[in-house]
Scaffold this motif. Sequence first.
Motif, PDB file in Angstrom:
ATOM      1  N   SER A 284       0.864  -1.174   0.000  1.00 62.77           N
ATOM      2  CA  SER A 284       0.000   0.000   0.000  1.00 62.77           C
ATOM      3  C   SER A 284       0.904   1.229   0.000  1.00 62.77           C
ATOM      4  N   TYR A 285       0.386   2.358  -0.470  1.00 66.33           N
ATOM      5  CA  TYR A 285       1.226   3.530  -0.708  1.00 66.33           C
ATOM      6  C   TYR A 285       0.821   4.690   0.192  1.00 66.33           C
ATOM      7  N   LYS A 286       1.841   5.440   0.652  1.00 64.50           N
ATOM      8  CA  LYS A 286       1.628   6.497   1.640  1.00 64.50           C
ATOM      9  C   LYS A 286       2.113   7.849   1.142  1.00 64.50           C
ATOM     10  N   THR A 287       1.569   8.887   1.764  1.00 61.95           N
ATOM     11  CA  THR A 287       2.025  10.253   1.525  1.00 61.95           C
ATOM     12  C   THR A 287       3.262  10.521   2.381  1.00 61.95           C
ATOM     13  N   PRO A 288       3.946  11.659   2.185  1.00 61.09           N
ATOM     14  CA  PRO A 288       5.027  12.014   3.110  1.00 61.09           C
ATOM     15  C   PRO A 288       4.555  12.139   4.554  1.00 61.09           C
ATOM     16  N   GLY A 289       3.276  12.394   4.748  1.00 60.72           N
ATOM     17  CA  GLY A 289       2.721  12.427   6.097  1.00 60.72           C
ATOM     18  C   GLY A 289       2.389  11.065   6.647  1.00 60.72           C
ATOM     19  N   GLN A 291       0.295   8.831   5.613  1.00 55.13           N
ATOM     20  CA  GLN A 291      -1.113   8.459   5.519  1.00 55.13           C
ATOM     21  C   GLN A 291      -1.324   7.620   4.256  1.00 55.13           C
ATOM     22  N   THR A 292      -1.962   6.490   4.398  1.00 48.20           N
ATOM     23  CA  THR A 292      -2.204   5.598   3.262  1.00 48.20           C
ATOM     24  C   THR A 292      -3.252   6.210   2.341  1.00 48.20           C
ATOM     25  N   PHE A 293      -2.869   6.429   1.076  1.00 48.63           N
ATOM     26  CA  PHE A 293      -3.817   6.991   0.117  1.00 48.63           C
ATOM     27  C   PHE A 293      -4.242   5.963  -0.932  1.00 48.63           C
ATOM     28  N   PHE A 294      -3.500   4.834  -1.006  1.00 46.24           N
ATOM     29  CA  PHE A 294      -3.885   3.800  -1.958  1.00 46.24           C
ATOM     30  C   PHE A 294      -3.614   2.409  -1.386  1.00 46.24           C
ATOM     31  N   LYS A 295      -4.584   1.515  -1.535  1.00 45.75           N
ATOM     32  CA  LYS A 295      -4.393   0.094  -1.294  1.00 45.75           C
ATOM     33  C   LYS A 295      -5.364  -0.667  -2.196  1.00 45.75           C
ATOM     34  N   TYR A 296      -4.961  -1.863  -2.538  1.00 50.22           N
ATOM     35  CA  TYR A 296      -5.786  -2.678  -3.427  1.00 50.22           C
ATOM     36  C   TYR A 296      -7.054  -3.136  -2.701  1.00 50.22           C
ATOM     37  N   GLY A 297      -8.065  -3.471  -3.487  1.00 50.22           N
ATOM     38  CA  GLY A 297      -9.322  -3.925  -2.921  1.00 50.22           C
ATOM     39  C   GLY A 297      -9.213  -5.298  -2.288  1.00 50.22           C
ATOM     40  N   THR A 298     -10.217  -5.647  -1.498  1.00 52.07           N
ATOM     41  CA  THR A 298     -10.263  -6.952  -0.840  1.00 52.07           C
ATOM     42  C   THR A 298     -10.302  -8.070  -1.880  1.00 52.07           C
TER      43      THR A 298
END
Length: 462
Positions: A284-289, A291-298
Amino acid sequence: MRISHTALSLGALAAAIVFTPAIASAQEAPAATDTPPLTQDERIARLEQELDTLKRQRELDQEIATSTATKTPVATLDKKGLTFTSADGKYAFALNAQVNVDIHSFSNDGGALRDEVVDRLIRPTFTGKAGNASFRFTPELGGSSSAAASIVDAYVEYKFSDAVQFRGGKFKSPLGLERLQSDADVIWTERGHSTNLVPNRDVGYQVFGTLFDNAVEYQVGLFNGAADGVNLNNDLDNQKDVVYRVFAQPFLNSSVVFLQGFGIGYAGSDGKHLGNATDTQLGSYKTPGQQTFFKYGTGVYSNGKETRSNPQAWFYVNNFGVLADYVTVKQDVASASATAELENKALDVSASWVITGENVNYKGGVKPAKDFSLKNGTWGAFELTARYGYTEIDPDTFTGGFASASSAAQKATSTGFGIGWYWSENLKLLADYDSTEFDGGAAAGADRRKEAFTSGRIQFRY
């Protein structure tokens, strides 16, 4: 001291030899004795024998002192940590540490995100060597919760030569120029977007070395194959990743001083991973802060080949530096109803300018010309920083049903500015501001709220 006493004894005996004839002639009558007096030759012979005995004793004292010195280890405690080294330099053990205490604050979040002070990183590091063999062990004791405790590095090495070295264990695979930079040397409180698409740590074997007077370095290794951003401890399937990197500083040893700090390279990985709905083997991908802004669906998981491509470069000249890192990942994914090859991309470009004039480098950090001291009226070193970066998700991820545009953003773009205040080589303060905008990620596919992240850090390195 024994040696000084021996030297004085030798001098006294020599003087006695010189003045013995005069003393003998001055005596008017020898004292009555049962044995005849020694002749002058006999006295000289006896004195020479005593001199030989004292000389041998001196040699023995020197041999003992030399033997003791070769067996006594040397302990060094300085700004680089605590090191114990054998007298012959073949064996060593060192203790180092790094502590980051951070403050995080979010604005424009409607109170949804947590502002906090956190022991972001607490890492003691133990290293040692025995001849050409060495080891490194670094546990992680910090983080946002106690659950963050883990092993960061745990590996052994053997050095055949500068050009051929071997490493095995858990460490950073040679992907991502910013990821490979030491945590103590990173000029931001949090790393940039390019680290989203490379592993945090992996487990495997690597051959590496330097060539042409350090102008070229290379790494090639076989790893379990950590997913993007993952600190991997155990393998999750029977597949492996081949990871490689070549980085050159073509002008490092030239007379063109302006270009000596230019470096360019390429890294990549090839592997195959077969996940499942439980162990997806997807990051999953995060911002510099953070915070996760992207993850794949279930129910979405890795389903075959994964290939990374990572061109990279830096340029450092005196008190100015630029680092550029670009990563693409092509990965086969699957869900219960579809399969696809998706390609995600990330870029990070970061610049720094030390306004007090000290040199800036990829390794080693800024070393103030004069430490901060109110008594002496010195202020250490100051560094201004700026960066731009993004993480972009393949549009087919959303059209193919592998993620929802209502909860995962298709792109996050960040700009940041910061300042670093180096009180000494061991202590620095950072203050950063990052603004991140999103494409998608909110209800009905609208753009997610802009993230404004302010952070500070006190870092101690030892």
